[in-house]
Write an enzyme that holds these catalytic residues in place. Structure first.
Site, PDB file in Angstrom:
ATOM      1  N   MET A   1       0.841  -1.171   0.000  1.00  0.00           N
ATOM      2  CA  MET A   1       0.000   0.000   0.000  1.00  0.00           C
ATOM      3  C   MET A   1       0.893   1.243   0.000  1.00  0.00           C
ATOM      4  SD  MET A   1      -3.098   1.057   2.544  1.00  0.00           S
ATOM      5  CE  MET A   1      -2.197   1.609   3.963  1.00  0.00           C
ATOM      6  N   PRO A   2       1.331   1.698  -1.167  1.00  0.00           N
ATOM      7  CA  PRO A   2       2.185   2.882  -1.230  1.00  0.00           C
ATOM      8  C   PRO A   2       1.432   4.151  -0.825  1.00  0.00           C
ATOM      9  CG  PRO A   2       2.255   1.651  -3.283  1.00  0.00           C
ATOM     10  CD  PRO A   2       1.156   1.069  -2.461  1.00  0.00           C
ATOM     11  N   TYR A   3       2.177   5.019  -0.189  1.00  0.00           N
ATOM     12  CA  TYR A   3       1.679   6.345   0.171  1.00  0.00           C
ATOM     13  C   TYR A   3       2.730   7.338  -0.310  1.00  0.00           C
ATOM     14  CZ  TYR A   3       0.700  10.449   3.009  1.00  0.00           C
ATOM     15  OH  TYR A   3       0.445  11.728   3.429  1.00  0.00           O
ATOM     16  N   PHE A  41      -1.937   5.519  -2.577  1.00  0.00           N
ATOM     17  CA  PHE A  41      -2.444   6.801  -2.094  1.00  0.00           C
ATOM     18  C   PHE A  41      -1.456   7.903  -2.432  1.00  0.00           C
ATOM     19  CE2 PHE A  41      -4.384   3.509   0.351  1.00  0.00           C
ATOM     20  CZ  PHE A  41      -5.694   3.919   0.488  1.00  0.00           C
TER      21      PHE A  41
END
Length: 67
Positions: A1-3, A41
């Site tokens: 889940m990259p931010y 995100f």
């Protein structure tokens, strides 16, 4: 889940430009790292020139000095 957090000075970045940044970063993470766009995100923060420092002074002062 990259931010990913992108910070830019608050100098009239348009909604279209922000959308392009979000899409571009999302696509790059998919292409390079195989990350799922649905769990990527991207946040764009606009920072006032007086709240961003470079060369020991805020950007407004820095630019004024260079002209």
């Amino acid at each position: 889940m990259p931010y990913v957090n992108i910070k830019v000075t608050d100098e009239g970045v348009t909604v279209a430009q922000k959308s392009e940044l979000i899409k571009g970063v999302t696509d790059l993470l998919r292409e390079v790292l195989g990350k799922d766009p649905d769990t990527t995100f991207v946040v764009i923060d606009e920072v006032p020139l007086t709240d961003w420092g470079v060369g020991g002074m805020n950007v407004a002062q820095y630019r004024a000095q260079r002209t």
